[in-house]
Design a protein around this motif. Structure first.
Motif, PDB file in Angstrom:
ATOM      1  N   VAL A  13       2.502 -10.099  10.610  1.00 53.56           N
ATOM      2  CA  VAL A  13       1.090  -9.815  10.362  1.00 53.56           C
ATOM      3  C   VAL A  13       0.362 -11.137  10.163  1.00 53.56           C
ATOM      4  CG1 VAL A  13      -0.572  -8.721   8.818  1.00 53.56           C
ATOM      5  CG2 VAL A  13       1.584  -7.572   9.360  1.00 53.56           C
ATOM      6  N   THR A  14      -0.676 -11.368  10.958  1.00 47.72           N
ATOM      7  CA  THR A  14      -1.439 -12.608  10.906  1.00 47.72           C
ATOM      8  C   THR A  14      -2.749 -12.373  10.172  1.00 47.72           C
ATOM      9  OG1 THR A  14      -0.491 -13.276  13.029  1.00 47.72           O
ATOM     10  CG2 THR A  14      -2.443 -14.466  12.280  1.00 47.72           C
ATOM     11  N   ILE A  15      -2.959 -13.075   9.073  1.00 46.94           N
ATOM     12  CA  ILE A  15      -4.154 -12.819   8.254  1.00 46.94           C
ATOM     13  C   ILE A  15      -5.031 -14.062   8.080  1.00 46.94           C
ATOM     14  CG2 ILE A  15      -2.912 -11.013   7.022  1.00 46.94           C
ATOM     15  CD1 ILE A  15      -2.751 -12.881   4.614  1.00 46.94           C
ATOM     16  N   GLY A  16      -4.700 -15.140   8.776  1.00 46.94           N
ATOM     17  CA  GLY A  16      -5.436 -16.389   8.609  1.00 46.94           C
ATOM     18  C   GLY A  16      -6.923 -16.276   8.886  1.00 46.94           C
ATOM     19  N   LYS A  17      -7.316 -15.469   9.864  1.00 50.23           N
ATOM     20  CA  LYS A  17      -8.742 -15.369  10.201  1.00 50.23           C
ATOM     21  C   LYS A  17      -9.546 -14.781   9.054  1.00 50.23           C
ATOM     22  CE  LYS A  17      -8.055 -10.915  12.550  1.00 50.23           C
ATOM     23  NZ  LYS A  17      -8.201 -10.177  13.827  1.00 50.23           N
ATOM     24  N   TRP A  18      -8.909 -13.946   8.236  1.00 48.57           N
ATOM     25  CA  TRP A  18      -9.601 -13.349   7.090  1.00 48.57           C
ATOM     26  C   TRP A  18      -9.546 -14.249   5.863  1.00 48.57           C
ATOM     27  CZ3 TRP A  18      -6.059  -9.007   8.874  1.00 48.57           C
ATOM     28  CH2 TRP A  18      -6.659  -8.285   9.911  1.00 48.57           C
ATOM     29  N   THR A  19      -8.405 -14.872   5.612  1.00 48.19           N
ATOM     30  CA  THR A  19      -8.291 -15.725   4.431  1.00 48.19           C
ATOM     31  C   THR A  19      -9.168 -16.975   4.567  1.00 48.19           C
ATOM     32  OG1 THR A  19      -6.282 -16.752   5.328  1.00 48.19           O
ATOM     33  CG2 THR A  19      -5.997 -14.897   3.825  1.00 48.19           C
ATOM     34  N   ARG A  20      -9.335 -17.471   5.788  1.00 50.04           N
ATOM     35  CA  ARG A  20     -10.210 -18.642   5.985  1.00 50.04           C
ATOM     36  C   ARG A  20     -11.652 -18.305   5.620  1.00 50.04           C
ATOM     37  NH1 ARG A  20      -6.795 -19.590  10.457  1.00 50.04           N
ATOM     38  NH2 ARG A  20      -8.154 -18.394  11.835  1.00 50.04           N
ATOM     39  N   VAL A  21     -12.115 -17.139   6.058  1.00 50.28           N
ATOM     40  CA  VAL A  21     -13.481 -16.726   5.743  1.00 50.28           C
ATOM     41  C   VAL A  21     -13.639 -16.518   4.239  1.00 50.28           C
ATOM     42  CG1 VAL A  21     -15.210 -14.909   6.056  1.00 50.28           C
ATOM     43  CG2 VAL A  21     -13.851 -15.675   7.997  1.00 50.28           C
ATOM     44  N   PHE A  22     -12.640 -15.908   3.617  1.00 52.96           N
ATOM     45  CA  PHE A  22     -12.699 -15.674   2.177  1.00 52.96           C
ATOM     46  C   PHE A  22     -12.794 -17.007   1.428  1.00 52.96           C
ATOM     47  CE2 PHE A  22     -10.896 -15.196  -2.027  1.00 52.96           C
ATOM     48  CZ  PHE A  22     -11.453 -14.013  -2.483  1.00 52.96           C
ATOM     49  N   ALA A  23     -11.982 -17.981   1.826  1.00 55.38           N
ATOM     50  CA  ALA A  23     -11.996 -19.286   1.162  1.00 55.38           C
ATOM     51  C   ALA A  23     -13.349 -19.972   1.321  1.00 55.38           C
ATOM     52  CB  ALA A  23     -10.881 -20.168   1.730  1.00 55.38           C
ATOM     53  N   GLU A  24     -13.995 -19.799   2.476  1.00 58.75           N
ATOM     54  CA  GLU A  24     -15.311 -20.396   2.707  1.00 58.75           C
ATOM     55  C   GLU A  24     -16.375 -19.753   1.824  1.00 58.75           C
ATOM     56  OE1 GLU A  24     -15.983 -19.870   6.835  1.00 58.75           O
ATOM     57  OE2 GLU A  24     -14.519 -21.388   7.466  1.00 58.75           O
ATOM     58  N   ARG A  25     -16.284 -18.439   1.660  1.00 60.82           N
ATOM     59  CA  ARG A  25     -17.301 -17.718   0.884  1.00 60.82           C
ATOM     60  C   ARG A  25     -17.054 -17.781  -0.621  1.00 60.82           C
ATOM     61  NH1 ARG A  25     -18.172 -12.071   4.327  1.00 60.82           N
ATOM     62  NH2 ARG A  25     -18.474 -13.069   6.373  1.00 60.82           N
ATOM     63  N   VAL A 159     -11.755  -7.434  -4.641  1.00 62.69           N
ATOM     64  CA  VAL A 159     -11.186  -6.534  -3.633  1.00 62.69           C
ATOM     65  C   VAL A 159     -12.243  -6.116  -2.613  1.00 62.69           C
ATOM     66  CG1 VAL A 159     -10.386  -4.165  -3.301  1.00 62.69           C
ATOM     67  CG2 VAL A 159      -9.183  -5.655  -4.883  1.00 62.69           C
ATOM     68  N   ASP A 160     -13.410  -5.687  -3.087  1.00 61.19           N
ATOM     69  CA  ASP A 160     -14.458  -5.238  -2.167  1.00 61.19           C
ATOM     70  C   ASP A 160     -14.925  -6.368  -1.253  1.00 61.19           C
ATOM     71  OD1 ASP A 160     -14.435  -2.631  -3.053  1.00 61.19           O
ATOM     72  OD2 ASP A 160     -15.999  -2.948  -4.555  1.00 61.19           O
ATOM     73  N   GLU A 161     -14.971  -7.574  -1.785  1.00 57.02           N
ATOM     74  CA  GLU A 161     -15.368  -8.727  -0.973  1.00 57.02           C
ATOM     75  C   GLU A 161     -14.372  -8.947   0.166  1.00 57.02           C
ATOM     76  OE1 GLU A 161     -17.387 -12.350   0.161  1.00 57.02           O
ATOM     77  OE2 GLU A 161     -17.951 -10.515  -0.906  1.00 57.02           O
ATOM     78  N   PHE A 162     -13.081  -8.860  -0.130  1.00 62.87           N
ATOM     79  CA  PHE A 162     -12.078  -9.079   0.914  1.00 62.87           C
ATOM     80  C   PHE A 162     -12.090  -7.936   1.926  1.00 62.87           C
ATOM     81  CE2 PHE A 162      -7.817  -9.384   2.761  1.00 62.87           C
ATOM     82  CZ  PHE A 162      -7.809 -10.731   3.109  1.00 62.87           C
ATOM     83  N   ILE A 163     -12.276  -6.714   1.462  1.00 64.47           N
ATOM     84  CA  ILE A 163     -12.371  -5.578   2.385  1.00 64.47           C
ATOM     85  C   ILE A 163     -13.529  -5.787   3.350  1.00 64.47           C
ATOM     86  CG2 ILE A 163     -12.908  -3.119   2.553  1.00 64.47           C
ATOM     87  CD1 ILE A 163     -11.428  -2.740  -0.098  1.00 64.47           C
ATOM     88  N   GLY A 164     -14.651  -6.259   2.824  1.00 65.33           N
ATOM     89  CA  GLY A 164     -15.808  -6.518   3.678  1.00 65.33           C
ATOM     90  C   GLY A 164     -15.511  -7.544   4.752  1.00 65.33           C
ATOM     91  N   ILE A 165     -14.758  -8.567   4.414  1.00 67.39           N
ATOM     92  CA  ILE A 165     -14.389  -9.601   5.389  1.00 67.39           C
ATOM     93  C   ILE A 165     -13.474  -9.019   6.466  1.00 67.39           C
ATOM     94  CG2 ILE A 165     -13.052 -11.732   5.681  1.00 67.39           C
ATOM     95  CD1 ILE A 165     -14.127 -12.556   2.897  1.00 67.39           C
ATOM     96  N   VAL A 166     -12.496  -8.234   6.059  1.00 68.19           N
ATOM     97  CA  VAL A 166     -11.578  -7.612   7.016  1.00 68.19           C
ATOM     98  C   VAL A 166     -12.332  -6.671   7.958  1.00 68.19           C
ATOM     99  CG1 VAL A 166      -9.613  -6.035   7.248  1.00 68.19           C
ATOM    100  CG2 VAL A 166      -9.556  -7.846   5.524  1.00 68.19           C
ATOM    101  N   GLY A 168     -15.349  -7.052   8.890  1.00 65.46           N
ATOM    102  CA  GLY A 168     -16.286  -7.797   9.717  1.00 65.46           C
ATOM    103  C   GLY A 168     -17.681  -7.929   9.174  1.00 65.46           C
ATOM    104  N   ARG A 169     -17.898  -7.605   7.894  1.00 65.52           N
ATOM    105  CA  ARG A 169     -19.228  -7.778   7.335  1.00 65.52           C
ATOM    106  C   ARG A 169     -19.521  -9.258   7.169  1.00 65.52           C
ATOM    107  NH1 ARG A 169     -18.008  -3.155   3.916  1.00 65.52           N
ATOM    108  NH2 ARG A 169     -17.601  -4.516   2.133  1.00 65.52           N
ATOM    109  N   THR A 170     -20.753  -9.654   7.473  1.00 62.44           N
ATOM    110  CA  THR A 170     -21.136 -11.051   7.365  1.00 62.44           C
ATOM    111  C   THR A 170     -21.487 -11.400   5.931  1.00 62.44           C
ATOM    112  OG1 THR A 170     -23.495 -10.646   7.737  1.00 62.44           O
ATOM    113  CG2 THR A 170     -22.098 -10.901   9.688  1.00 62.44           C
ATOM    114  N   ALA A 171     -21.680 -12.691   5.696  1.00 65.91           N
ATOM    115  CA  ALA A 171     -22.034 -13.147   4.345  1.00 65.91           C
ATOM    116  C   ALA A 171     -23.404 -12.631   3.941  1.00 65.91           C
ATOM    117  CB  ALA A 171     -22.009 -14.670   4.288  1.00 65.91           C
ATOM    118  N   HIS A 172     -24.245 -12.255   4.924  1.00 66.08           N
ATOM    119  CA  HIS A 172     -25.594 -11.776   4.626  1.00 66.08           C
ATOM    120  C   HIS A 172     -25.672 -10.255   4.569  1.00 66.08           C
ATOM    121  CE1 HIS A 172     -27.175 -15.812   5.007  1.00 66.08           C
ATOM    122  NE2 HIS A 172     -26.526 -15.933   6.152  1.00 66.08           N
ATOM    123  N   SER A 173     -24.534  -9.611   4.637  1.00 63.35           N
ATOM    124  CA  SER A 173     -24.517  -8.151   4.551  1.00 63.35           C
ATOM    125  C   SER A 173     -24.951  -7.708   3.169  1.00 63.35           C
ATOM    126  CB  SER A 173     -23.112  -7.614   4.843  1.00 63.35           C
ATOM    127  OG  SER A 173     -23.014  -6.251   4.505  1.00 63.35           O
TER     128      SER A 173
END
Length: 224
Positions: A13-25, A159-166, A168-173
């Motif tokens: 399971v590859t999760i880097g695309k989500w963890t990178r966004v989480f770390a940025e936000r 938890v809700d923040e990470f779910i939103g990233i998975v 595809g919700r943007t930072a401006h959602s």
């Protein structure tokens, strides 16, 4: 002390695309990401706040969001007779010795040695691939579902923040807590300003004409 958010995930399971966004936000959060042979066990032990898991189910103890489904493949020695088949079905595997150990390099070495075949999720077979082992899709084989799960009790505030990233919700959602709060405050301020402007207009009364009297509609000219 920085807020800590821990994730665990299984092989393949590859999760880097989500963890990178989480770390940025969430730059102020200590993000801990750990590969695990038993993500559900890590969740139950409190070692992770959320985990990616295969073929898990929601129950009284945890929530679960299904993410995607992948094929299960047959892995075998690259010169196995089954590799001559254009398509494989479960019936073709009857009589073949089956290896059922946990996916690992040791399992793949046994397959390469000709000890038997094994069924693995496609991404796991890819992660463990060897030149002397072939993976083939089963036409009527089972599938493996990957999901995101977390405890019902003591849910981590992010938890809700990470779910939103998975999802595809943007930072401006508006589902982003900080953005939602800002948008709510702006909406309330705009509504208050509009109400004040309406009250001020009503207080002035009707618009006066040139004579100083309230303007009235034009009277029709009498017919001659």
């Amino acid at each position: 002390m920085a807020l800590r958010f821990a994730l665990a995930f299984p092989l393949g399971v590859t999760i880097g695309k989500w963890t990178r966004v989480f770390a940025e936000r969430q730059p102020g959060v200590e993000l801990v990401v750990t590969p695990s042979a038993d993500p559900l066990g890590a969740l139950a032990a409190g070692e992770a706040d959320m985990v990616f898991a295969r073929d898990a189910r929601a129950d009284d103890a945890r929530h679960l969001i299904p993410l995607y489904t992948e094929d299960v493949v047959v892995v075998m020695h690259h010169e196995h007779l089954l590799t001559l088949e254009e398509k494989l079905h479960l019936a073709d595997l009857e009589g073949e010795p089956r290896l059922t150990a946990e996916p690992s390099d040791a399992l793949m070495r046994s397959v390469a040695a000709g000890d038997g075949i094994a069924l693995l999720p496609a991404s796991v077979a890819k992660a463990l691939r060897r030149k002397d082992v072939t993976a083939m899709r089963l036409e009527d084989g089972p599938t493996s579902q990957v999901g995101l799960t977390w405890p019902r009790e003591g849910q981590h505030p992010l938890v809700d923040e990470f779910i939103g990233i998975v999802r595809g919700r943007t930072a401006h959602s508006s589902r982003n807590p900080e953005i939602a709060a800002t948008q709510s405050a702006q909406a309330a301020q705009s509504a208050k300003a509009a109400q004040s402007a309406k009250a001020a207009k009503a207080a002035k009364g009707p618009k006066a004409g040139k004579s100083g009297r309230p303007a009235q509609g034009k009277r029709p000219r009498p017919k001659r």
